[in-house]
Design an enzyme around this catalytic site. Structure first.
Site, short mmCIF file in Angstrom:
data_model
loop_
_atom_site.label_atom_id
_atom_site.label_comp_id
_atom_site.label_asym_id
_atom_site.label_seq_id
_atom_site.Cartn_x
_atom_site.Cartn_y
_atom_site.Cartn_z
N TYR A 126 0.86 -1.19 0.00
CA TYR A 126 0.00 0.00 0.00
C TYR A 126 0.89 1.23 0.00
O TYR A 126 1.87 1.30 0.74
CB TYR A 126 -0.90 0.02 1.24
CG TYR A 126 -1.62 1.34 1.45
CD1 TYR A 126 -2.90 1.54 0.93
CD2 TYR A 126 -1.03 2.40 2.16
CE1 TYR A 126 -3.56 2.75 1.11
CE2 TYR A 126 -1.69 3.60 2.34
CZ TYR A 126 -2.95 3.78 1.82
OH TYR A 126 -3.60 4.97 1.98
N GLU A 141 -3.38 7.52 -3.99
CA GLU A 141 -3.36 6.26 -3.24
C GLU A 141 -3.29 5.10 -4.21
O GLU A 141 -4.05 5.06 -5.19
CB GLU A 141 -4.63 6.15 -2.38
CG GLU A 141 -4.67 4.90 -1.53
CD GLU A 141 -5.93 4.83 -0.68
OE1 GLU A 141 -5.87 5.23 0.48
OE2 GLU A 141 -6.97 4.38 -1.20
#
Length: 384
Positions: free
Chosen positions: A101, A189
């Site tokens: 991530y 993101e």
């Protein structure tokens, strides 16, 4: 302004960030043609501005043409958490060895970009932050210094990235940060950021929020705005040049100045109410702007009462009163209003309202009194 996944990936590609090949499609026929061109297996992904697409059945792996046809048929038109799927993204299937991530967000409290990295990709980052906060490496970046190569290596090491991937992952973070700055983004993101069996780093997802105030400097990005994907009230407000954010409550709020509106939300909450919106009419608002604001507020069917909280400086209270009187003539509201006018021409404004004798309009002299009244009206429809 939020981008769809494929728009974010196209933006990434312009900055040299590796992403899987893919094509958008708005019809089943176009989706199948794209799948044939890309090859099988491929992934059919719903394009909506909301998370949880996979759990909702909006992401499917197609092994052949028949499955691509079936999945495109099923997904186009699907409702995912209130968002209708108008487009799909057909993407070549990726081999995944590991999922990470990565994100960059502007941290208003720190007044600096915040870069985050975790080896626990593919999960809700809120869950990772709550259950295993040590697995999420964080770094604030001095905007004047910028993101340096050693920042990427430091984050990768802190996140527990394998030694052979520290430099490649660091280099990916450098590219993401460069994109963040160049495109004037508020959020970038990637979840998941994947590692292929060949140890390549690829952005398998793209969640991008751009600063709407900077779009005039980025005409290519401004052209990506999709009004049909926006909330109807926020779209209406945008078209009328109003600063409006839809919230979950049932009390419409209008004020002049962001600080005053935020204070009004707090005071309404203090008295047990919940705001339906944030609407800043801005300084110097004329009567026509007030009419537009009332129309936007009342277009939300959840609104049961409306609070005007005006502290006149550049904004003249008599202009606000004229706008409300005009709105009553045009819209004929059925919900109660509470109006607090203070400052420039407040006496004239209150006299205009008194002379107009509008139905179901109460006045207040203080913000506290106004909030108490509107909360009671929202509950009962009868003035306190």
């Amino acid at each position: 302004m939020d981008l769809l996944e494929y728009q974010g990936k196209q933006l990434f590609a312009r900055h040299g960030i590796p992403v899987p090949s893919g094509k958008p499609a708005a019809t089943v026929e176009a989706a199948v043609a794209a799948a044939d061109e890309i090859g099988y297996p491929c992934v059919v992904k719903a394009q909506v501005l909301i998370g949880g697409r996979g759990k909702a059945g909006g992401v499917k792996l197609a092994k052949d043409r028949a499955e691509a046809t079936q999945y495109a048929t099923d997904i186009l038109g699907m409702d995912i958490k209130g968002f209708t799927v108008h487009e799909v993204w057909i993407e070549g299937a990726s081999e995944i060895a590991e999922e990470y991530y990565a994100s960059i967000v502007f941290d208003r409290a720190a007044k600096a970009p915040l870069v985050m990295l975790s080896t626990q990709g593919g999960m809700d980052i809120e869950e990772v932050a709550e259950k295993t906060p040590e697995a999420l490496a964080r770094l604030h970046v001095d905007p004047l210094l910028g993101f340096q190569d050693f920042h990427g290596r430091k984050l990768a090491f802190a996140a527990g990235i394998p030694a052979d991937l520290i430099r490649p992952v660091g280099a990916m973070l450098t590219k993401l940060y460069a994109t963040f700055v160049a495109e004037e983004a508020m959020l970038i993101e990637v979840n998941p950021l994947i590692i292929t069996p060949a140890r390549e780093v690829v952005a398998l997802d793209a969640k991008v929020t751009l600063d709407g105030n900077s779009l005039y400097r980025h005409p290519d990005n401004a052209a990506l705005r999709d009004p049909s994907a926006e909330d109807p009230q926020e779209q209406m407000a945008h078209e009328r040049g109003l600063t409006y954010v839809k919230l979950d409550g049932d009390i419409g709020i209008l004020g002049n100045g962001a600080g005053l509106v935020m204070s009004t939300l707090d005071v309404v909450g203090l008295h047990g109410g919940e705001a339906a919106n944030f609407l800043d009419a801005g300084g110097g608002s004329k009567s026509d702007a007030i009419v537009s604001a009332v129309e936007v507020i009342l277009s939300d069917p959840k609104v049961r009462a409306v609070l005007f909280n005006i502290f006149g400086g550049i904004t003249r209270c008599d202009e606000v009163a004229k706008g409300l009187i005009e709105a009553y003539g045009v819209i004929q509201p059925t919900v109660p209003f509470v109006v607090r006018l203070d400052g420039t021409n407040d006496v004239e404004g209150r006299k205009l309202l008194a002379d107009a004798n509008l139905p179901n309009v109460a006045t207040a002299t203080t913000m506290n009194e106004a909030a108490e009244k509107v909360v009671e009206l929202a509950k009962t429809g009868v003035p306190a």
